[in-house]
Design a protein around this motif. Structure first.
Motif, PDB file in Angstrom:
ATOM      1  N   THR A 100       0.816  -1.213   0.000  1.00 22.63           N
ATOM      2  CA  THR A 100       0.000   0.000   0.000  1.00 22.63           C
ATOM      3  C   THR A 100       0.849   1.262   0.000  1.00 22.63           C
ATOM      4  O   THR A 100       0.439   2.279  -0.547  1.00 22.63           O
ATOM      5  N   THR A 101       2.002   1.244   0.623  1.00 19.70           N
ATOM      6  CA  THR A 101       2.888   2.407   0.589  1.00 19.70           C
ATOM      7  C   THR A 101       4.127   2.040  -0.208  1.00 19.70           C
ATOM      8  O   THR A 101       4.829   1.096   0.119  1.00 19.70           O
ATOM      9  N   ARG A 102       4.319   2.787  -1.279  1.00 18.31           N
ATOM     10  CA  ARG A 102       5.463   2.520  -2.147  1.00 18.31           C
ATOM     11  C   ARG A 102       6.219   3.805  -2.370  1.00 18.31           C
ATOM     12  O   ARG A 102       5.858   4.599  -3.217  1.00 18.31           O
ATOM     13  N   ASP A 103       7.223   4.030  -1.602  1.00 17.45           N
ATOM     14  CA  ASP A 103       8.089   5.172  -1.860  1.00 17.45           C
ATOM     15  C   ASP A 103       9.024   4.795  -2.992  1.00 17.45           C
ATOM     16  O   ASP A 103       9.557   3.685  -3.013  1.00 17.45           O
ATOM     17  N   PRO A 104       9.217   5.695  -3.952  1.00 18.37           N
ATOM     18  CA  PRO A 104      10.108   5.363  -5.062  1.00 18.37           C
ATOM     19  C   PRO A 104      11.543   5.190  -4.583  1.00 18.37           C
ATOM     20  O   PRO A 104      12.049   5.990  -3.810  1.00 18.37           O
ATOM     21  N   LYS A 105      12.153   4.122  -5.012  1.00 21.24           N
ATOM     22  CA  LYS A 105      13.556   3.874  -4.694  1.00 21.24           C
ATOM     23  C   LYS A 105      14.275   3.675  -6.023  1.00 21.24           C
ATOM     24  O   LYS A 105      14.225   2.607  -6.606  1.00 21.24           O
ATOM     25  N   MET A 106      14.877   4.746  -6.501  1.00 20.42           N
ATOM     26  CA  MET A 106      15.543   4.702  -7.793  1.00 20.42           C
ATOM     27  C   MET A 106      17.025   4.411  -7.575  1.00 20.42           C
ATOM     28  O   MET A 106      17.571   4.666  -6.512  1.00 20.42           O
ATOM     29  N   THR A 107      17.644   3.901  -8.604  1.00 20.22           N
ATOM     30  CA  THR A 107      19.088   3.737  -8.540  1.00 20.22           C
ATOM     31  C   THR A 107      19.711   5.123  -8.556  1.00 20.22           C
ATOM     32  O   THR A 107      19.067   6.102  -8.925  1.00 20.22           O
ATOM     33  N   THR A 108      20.929   5.217  -8.184  1.00 23.37           N
ATOM     34  CA  THR A 108      21.608   6.508  -8.245  1.00 23.37           C
ATOM     35  C   THR A 108      22.246   6.704  -9.616  1.00 23.37           C
ATOM     36  O   THR A 108      22.858   7.728  -9.861  1.00 23.37           O
ATOM     37  N   ARG A 109      22.104   5.743 -10.479  1.00 21.63           N
ATOM     38  CA  ARG A 109      22.712   5.817 -11.813  1.00 21.63           C
ATOM     39  C   ARG A 109      21.825   6.656 -12.734  1.00 21.63           C
ATOM     40  O   ARG A 109      20.815   6.191 -13.244  1.00 21.63           O
ATOM     41  N   ARG A 110      22.194   7.914 -12.909  1.00 25.84           N
ATOM     42  CA  ARG A 110      21.426   8.829 -13.748  1.00 25.84           C
ATOM     43  C   ARG A 110      21.655   8.529 -15.223  1.00 25.84           C
ATOM     44  O   ARG A 110      22.771   8.229 -15.636  1.00 25.84           O
ATOM     45  N   LEU A 111      20.595   8.634 -15.983  1.00 23.13           N
ATOM     46  CA  LEU A 111      20.676   8.479 -17.427  1.00 23.13           C
ATOM     47  C   LEU A 111      20.836   9.863 -18.058  1.00 23.13           C
ATOM     48  O   LEU A 111      20.560  10.882 -17.425  1.00 23.13           O
ATOM     49  N   PRO A 112      21.253   9.931 -19.319  1.00 24.18           N
ATOM     50  CA  PRO A 112      21.497  11.228 -19.969  1.00 24.18           C
ATOM     51  C   PRO A 112      20.196  11.907 -20.418  1.00 24.18           C
ATOM     52  O   PRO A 112      19.919  12.057 -21.610  1.00 24.18           O
ATOM     53  N   THR A 113      19.397  12.337 -19.446  1.00 22.41           N
ATOM     54  CA  THR A 113      18.094  12.941 -19.698  1.00 22.41           C
ATOM     55  C   THR A 113      18.208  14.202 -20.553  1.00 22.41           C
ATOM     56  O   THR A 113      17.390  14.415 -21.450  1.00 22.41           O
ATOM     57  N   ASP A 114      19.214  15.036 -20.287  1.00 18.41           N
ATOM     58  CA  ASP A 114      19.378  16.266 -21.070  1.00 18.41           C
ATOM     59  C   ASP A 114      19.667  15.945 -22.530  1.00 18.41           C
ATOM     60  O   ASP A 114      19.148  16.614 -23.433  1.00 18.41           O
ATOM     61  N   ASP A 115      20.468  14.914 -22.776  1.00 24.66           N
ATOM     62  CA  ASP A 115      20.746  14.496 -24.158  1.00 24.66           C
ATOM     63  C   ASP A 115      19.470  13.994 -24.829  1.00 24.66           C
ATOM     64  O   ASP A 115      19.228  14.266 -26.008  1.00 24.66           O
ATOM     65  N   LEU A 116      18.663  13.251 -24.078  1.00 28.25           N
ATOM     66  CA  LEU A 116      17.397  12.747 -24.613  1.00 28.25           C
ATOM     67  C   LEU A 116      16.484  13.911 -24.987  1.00 28.25           C
ATOM     68  O   LEU A 116      15.923  13.935 -26.089  1.00 28.25           O
ATOM     69  N   ALA A 117      16.337  14.879 -24.093  1.00 27.44           N
ATOM     70  CA  ALA A 117      15.483  16.040 -24.368  1.00 27.44           C
ATOM     71  C   ALA A 117      15.976  16.797 -25.596  1.00 27.44           C
ATOM     72  O   ALA A 117      15.177  17.223 -26.444  1.00 27.44           O
ATOM     73  N   ARG A 118      17.284  16.952 -25.701  1.00 25.24           N
ATOM     74  CA  ARG A 118      17.869  17.667 -26.848  1.00 25.24           C
ATOM     75  C   ARG A 118      17.575  16.920 -28.156  1.00 25.24           C
ATOM     76  O   ARG A 118      17.158  17.521 -29.142  1.00 25.24           O
ATOM     77  N   GLU A 119      17.773  15.600 -28.167  1.00 21.42           N
ATOM     78  CA  GLU A 119      17.516  14.806 -29.382  1.00 21.42           C
ATOM     79  C   GLU A 119      16.050  14.886 -29.803  1.00 21.42           C
ATOM     80  O   GLU A 119      15.751  15.055 -30.983  1.00 21.42           O
ATOM     81  N   LEU A 120      15.156  14.749 -28.832  1.00 17.68           N
ATOM     82  CA  LEU A 120      13.728  14.795 -29.161  1.00 17.68           C
ATOM     83  C   LEU A 120      13.325  16.182 -29.637  1.00 17.68           C
ATOM     84  O   LEU A 120      12.540  16.319 -30.583  1.00 17.68           O
ATOM     85  N   GLY A 121      13.892  17.216 -29.016  1.00 22.57           N
ATOM     86  CA  GLY A 121      13.612  18.587 -29.453  1.00 22.57           C
ATOM     87  C   GLY A 121      14.147  18.865 -30.843  1.00 22.57           C
ATOM     88  O   GLY A 121      13.476  19.508 -31.657  1.00 22.57           O
ATOM     89  N   GLU A 122      15.358  18.367 -31.136  1.00 20.05           N
ATOM     90  CA  GLU A 122      15.933  18.563 -32.466  1.00 20.05           C
ATOM     91  C   GLU A 122      15.141  17.828 -33.540  1.00 20.05           C
ATOM     92  O   GLU A 122      15.170  18.212 -34.707  1.00 20.05           O
ATOM     93  N   ALA A 123      14.432  16.784 -33.155  1.00 17.45           N
ATOM     94  CA  ALA A 123      13.571  16.075 -34.102  1.00 17.45           C
ATOM     95  C   ALA A 123      12.279  16.853 -34.353  1.00 17.45           C
ATOM     96  O   ALA A 123      11.490  16.479 -35.219  1.00 17.45           O
ATOM     97  N   GLY A 124      12.072  17.928 -33.576  1.00 20.46           N
ATOM     98  CA  GLY A 124      10.893  18.760 -33.775  1.00 20.46           C
ATOM     99  C   GLY A 124       9.758  18.461 -32.808  1.00 20.46           C
ATOM    100  O   GLY A 124       8.669  19.023 -32.948  1.00 20.46           O
ATOM    101  N   TRP A 125      10.001  17.616 -31.828  1.00 18.50           N
ATOM    102  CA  TRP A 125       8.945  17.239 -30.894  1.00 18.50           C
ATOM    103  C   TRP A 125       8.997  18.114 -29.650  1.00 18.50           C
ATOM    104  O   TRP A 125      10.067  18.502 -29.191  1.00 18.50           O
ATOM    105  N   VAL A 126       7.841  18.404 -29.107  1.00 19.54           N
ATOM    106  CA  VAL A 126       7.700  19.361 -28.015  1.00 19.54           C
ATOM    107  C   VAL A 126       7.625  18.633 -26.673  1.00 19.54           C
ATOM    108  O   VAL A 126       6.823  17.705 -26.500  1.00 19.54           O
ATOM    109  N   GLY A 127       8.441  19.064 -25.726  1.00 23.97           N
ATOM    110  CA  GLY A 127       8.410  18.493 -24.388  1.00 23.97           C
ATOM    111  C   GLY A 127       7.236  19.037 -23.597  1.00 23.97           C
ATOM    112  O   GLY A 127       7.019  20.250 -23.532  1.00 23.97           O
ATOM    113  N   LEU A 128       6.455  18.139 -23.012  1.00 29.49           N
ATOM    114  CA  LEU A 128       5.289  18.532 -22.220  1.00 29.49           C
ATOM    115  C   LEU A 128       5.450  18.177 -20.749  1.00 29.49           C
ATOM    116  O   LEU A 128       4.464  18.012 -20.047  1.00 29.49           O
TER     117      LEU A 128
END
Length: 186
Positions: A130-158
């Motif tokens: 019933t209670t699930r606190d998110p426990k993520m790994t500390t290994r960050r993915l390249p989110t900024d690179d992903l946003a940049r690639e999707l934006g350069e493809a012409g897609w809008v971040g929402l």
């Protein structure tokens, strides 16, 4: 009694092996589901919307990448990417090449937790707590690179944003939220 324990152990091992084999097979059974939703004003030309979610892409998944590339043959009018696109530190350029045939299609995206953090194996029974606190790994993915690639493809971040876009003859008001599982939604 030892004979019964051995038989039970063998049956358990066989069931486990069968489950593992099925899960490995099923993970490569990609599906395209279609649905008609009547929401446009009467007389409007129908829109073909392609929603991609939970790709969890890694560089080794050539069959998945090829399948996604073929989705461009559906000739969508709008592309909606609803998160968890990545599953590996080096996946962004592979995702960009995978989505290349869809460039030029109007589109929007939001991120999921696996666009920020590398996936972590968890006990599936934890979903029933019933209670699930998110426990993520500390290994960050390249989110900024992903946003940049999707934006350069012409897609809008929402991610926690609103945007209006004309698709066909329709002005569409879109709103998105960032991932609620890691409390980024606003």
């Amino acid at each position: 009694q030892v004979h019964a324990v051995v038989k039970t152990g063998m049956a358990g091992a066989a069931l486990g092996a069968g489950t593992l084999a099925y899960s490995l097979w099923e993970a490569h059974q990609f599906r395209l589901r279609t649905a008609r939703v009547h929401v446009l004003r009467p007389g409007s030309r129908p829109l073909r919307v392609l929603q991609l979610s939970d790709l969890h892409l890694t560089p080794q998944q050539e069959d998945k990448m090829a399948w996604v590339r073929r989705l461009a043959e559906q000739e969508p009018d709008l592309l909606i990417l609803t998160g968890d696109l990545l599953a590996h530190m080096d996946a962004v350029p592979y995702l960009a090449r995978t989505l290349e045939p869809l460039k030029g299609t109007p589109g929007v995206f939001v991120f999921g937790s696996n666009d920020y953090y590398a996936p972590k194996r968890i006990n599936p029974l934890k979903y029933f707590r019933t209670t699930r606190d998110p426990k993520m790994t500390t290994r960050r993915l390249p989110t900024d690179d992903l946003a940049r690639e999707l934006g350069e493809a012409g897609w809008v971040g929402l991610n926690n944003r609103r945007h209006q876009m004309t698709v066909g003859d329709n002005l569409i008001d879109m709103r998105g939220v960032n991932d609620p599982h890691i409390r980024l939604d606003r």
